[in-house]
Design a protein around this motif. Structure first.
Motif, PDB file in Angstrom:
ATOM      1  N   ARG A 120       0.849  -1.198   0.000  1.00  0.00           N
ATOM      2  CA  ARG A 120       0.000   0.000   0.000  1.00  0.00           C
ATOM      3  C   ARG A 120       0.883   1.246   0.000  1.00  0.00           C
ATOM      4  NH1 ARG A 120      -2.382  -2.908   3.916  1.00  0.00           N
ATOM      5  NH2 ARG A 120      -1.274  -1.636   5.433  1.00  0.00           N
ATOM      6  N   SER A 121       0.497   2.232  -0.788  1.00  0.00           N
ATOM      7  CA  SER A 121       1.336   3.434  -0.901  1.00  0.00           C
ATOM      8  C   SER A 121       1.648   4.029   0.469  1.00  0.00           C
ATOM      9  CB  SER A 121       0.641   4.494  -1.758  1.00  0.00           C
ATOM     10  OG  SER A 121       0.364   3.970  -3.030  1.00  0.00           O
ATOM     11  N   ASP A 122       0.632   4.044   1.355  1.00  0.00           N
ATOM     12  CA  ASP A 122       0.882   4.684   2.652  1.00  0.00           C
ATOM     13  C   ASP A 122       1.741   3.814   3.572  1.00  0.00           C
ATOM     14  OD1 ASP A 122      -0.846   2.753   3.520  1.00  0.00           O
ATOM     15  OD2 ASP A 122      -2.418   4.123   4.208  1.00  0.00           O
TER      16      ASP A 122
ATOM     17  N   LEU B 259       4.542   2.354   2.381  1.00  0.00           N
ATOM     18  CA  LEU B 259       5.918   2.378   1.855  1.00  0.00           C
ATOM     19  C   LEU B 259       6.918   2.955   2.868  1.00  0.00           C
ATOM     20  CD1 LEU B 259       5.226   3.389  -1.851  1.00  0.00           C
ATOM     21  CD2 LEU B 259       6.193   1.226  -1.073  1.00  0.00           C
TER      22      LEU B 259
ATOM     23  N   VAL C 272      10.843   2.105  -6.440  1.00  0.00           N
ATOM     24  CA  VAL C 272       9.521   2.222  -5.811  1.00  0.00           C
ATOM     25  C   VAL C 272       8.444   1.615  -6.726  1.00  0.00           C
ATOM     26  CG1 VAL C 272       9.051   4.556  -6.655  1.00  0.00           C
ATOM     27  CG2 VAL C 272       8.020   3.788  -4.511  1.00  0.00           C
TER      28      VAL C 272
ATOM     29  N   ASP D 148       5.221  -0.260  -5.025  1.00  0.00           N
ATOM     30  CA  ASP D 148       4.032   0.557  -4.787  1.00  0.00           C
ATOM     31  C   ASP D 148       2.806  -0.023  -5.484  1.00  0.00           C
ATOM     32  OD1 ASP D 148       2.139   2.469  -4.370  1.00  0.00           O
ATOM     33  OD2 ASP D 148       3.363   4.157  -5.068  1.00  0.00           O
TER      34      ASP D 148
ATOM     35  N   GLY E 111      -0.301   1.039  -4.973  1.00  0.00           N
ATOM     36  CA  GLY E 111      -1.414   1.991  -4.943  1.00  0.00           C
ATOM     37  C   GLY E 111      -2.117   2.020  -3.597  1.00  0.00           C
ATOM     38  N   ALA E 112      -3.252   2.736  -3.551  1.00  0.00           N
ATOM     39  CA  ALA E 112      -3.912   3.046  -2.283  1.00  0.00           C
ATOM     40  C   ALA E 112      -4.185   1.793  -1.440  1.00  0.00           C
ATOM     41  CB  ALA E 112      -5.200   3.810  -2.544  1.00  0.00           C
TER      42      ALA E 112
ATOM     43  N   GLY F  33      -2.949  -1.301  -2.272  1.00  0.00           N
ATOM     44  CA  GLY F  33      -1.900  -2.288  -2.536  1.00  0.00           C
ATOM     45  C   GLY F  33      -2.209  -3.222  -3.695  1.00  0.00           C
TER      46      GLY F  33
END
Ligand code: GLN
Length: 300
Positions: free
Chosen positions: A209-211, A213, A225, A229, A231-232, A234
């Protein structure tokens, strides 16, 4: 002249201080690298004196590791499924949990080739590794098939959107003598110009999930990355690939997709929505975590 033991003790202390969770292992691997030997060579000869050249090389390697760089990038090599892969920041470092994907892929291929009688003159099985990165999955599968003398019965392709990763994957394929066994293509997921369906789709796509990382170990910040990454939630990249499967998979085909250890429920929900009626099994990795989703098209 310092001994192996003395240098190791200095290295372990230094790496512990820098926050490494595997300070001893790291120090052993890096001293082995500096001495052009393997870890066993270091552990078995702790009283041996170390020359100034290797000692300086070790010092430089410790500096890099203390700054967070992964041991694999410093050594330039990472073992995966018993094979040595060249690694550098062009691609993700192969992870042990991905060996599960390789084992399941081998099983699927062998089952198709020897489990059911194949009429003579059957075309080769078509297998694609989507998001090949540095090549660990495709190259290892190709090597395993060569060992089983099944290489001629499989046509293997591999894609990535990163030209740099593809270059590293080609280098690893050549190093393991399967460079002529894998067709590499720069493509977003599946090769664009290929209309024939796939018997097997393999993928270790980005699924973090991006958050999340920033919460990964510091070493991951040295990796591309793009390879991590997802995305929101994953699953953005995996979701796009799943959406292509009804068109792309042959009758009786399967897709083996690596996922994060905490993504089983989300993955099942995604598949239920995107591929109603398809079977979805999730296999555990050696650590007991859900790791590889196996999707099969329903029999018509
Ligand atoms: N398992 C990797 C990690 O957690 C992620 C690999 C991937 O996104 N495919 O660092």
């Amino acid at each position: 002249m310092a001994t192996v033991r003395e240098l190791l003790d200095i290295g372990v202390a230094r790496l512990r201080e820098s926050g490494s969770e595997s300070a001893r292992l790291d120090a052993e691997l890096l001293l082995a690298f500096a001495l052009d030997t393997d870890r066993t060579g270091v552990i078995a000869h702790t009283d041996a004196p170390v020359g100034d050249g290797p000692a300086a090389r070790f010092e430089a390697a410790l500096d890099r590791r203390a700054a967070g760089e992964p041991v694999a990038y410093i050594r330039g090599v990472k073992e995966f499924h018993g094979l040595a892969f060249g690694v550098d920041p062009r691609a993700l470092i192969p992870r042990p949990e991905t060996e599960k994907l390789v084992e399941l892929a081998e099983l699927e291929i062998v089952r198709r080739l020897v489990g059911a009688p194949r009429p003579t003159g059957s075309p080769p099985l078509r297998v694609v590794d989507v998001g090949v990165g540095g090549g660990a999955v495709a190259v290892t599968v190709a090597v395993l098939l060569r060992r089983r003398k099944m290489a001629d019965e499989v046509e293997m392709s591999a894609t990535d959107t990163s030209e740099e990763a593809l270059q590293l994957a080609r280098e690893n394929a050549v190093a393991h003598a399967v460079g002529d066994r894998i067709t590499f293509a720069n493509a977003d997921l599946l090769p664009a110009d290929d209309a024939r369906p796939w018997d097997l789709v393999l993928a270790n796509l980005p699924y973090v999930r991006s958050d999340a990382l920033p919460t990964l170990p510091k070493a991951a910040s040295f990796e591309p990355v793009l390879a991590l990454d997802g995305g929101a939630d994953g699953l953005r990249v995996i979701d796009r690939l799943v959406g292509l499967l009804p068109e792309a998979l042959a009758v009786g085909g399967a897709a083996l997709l690596e996922i994060g250890g905490d993504q089983a429920a989300e993955m099942r929900a995604l598949v239920a929505e995107r591929l109603p009626g398809w079977s979805c099994e999730i296999e555990l990795d050696l650590g007991g975590l859900p790791r590889v989703t196996i999707l099969r098209r329903p029999a018509r």
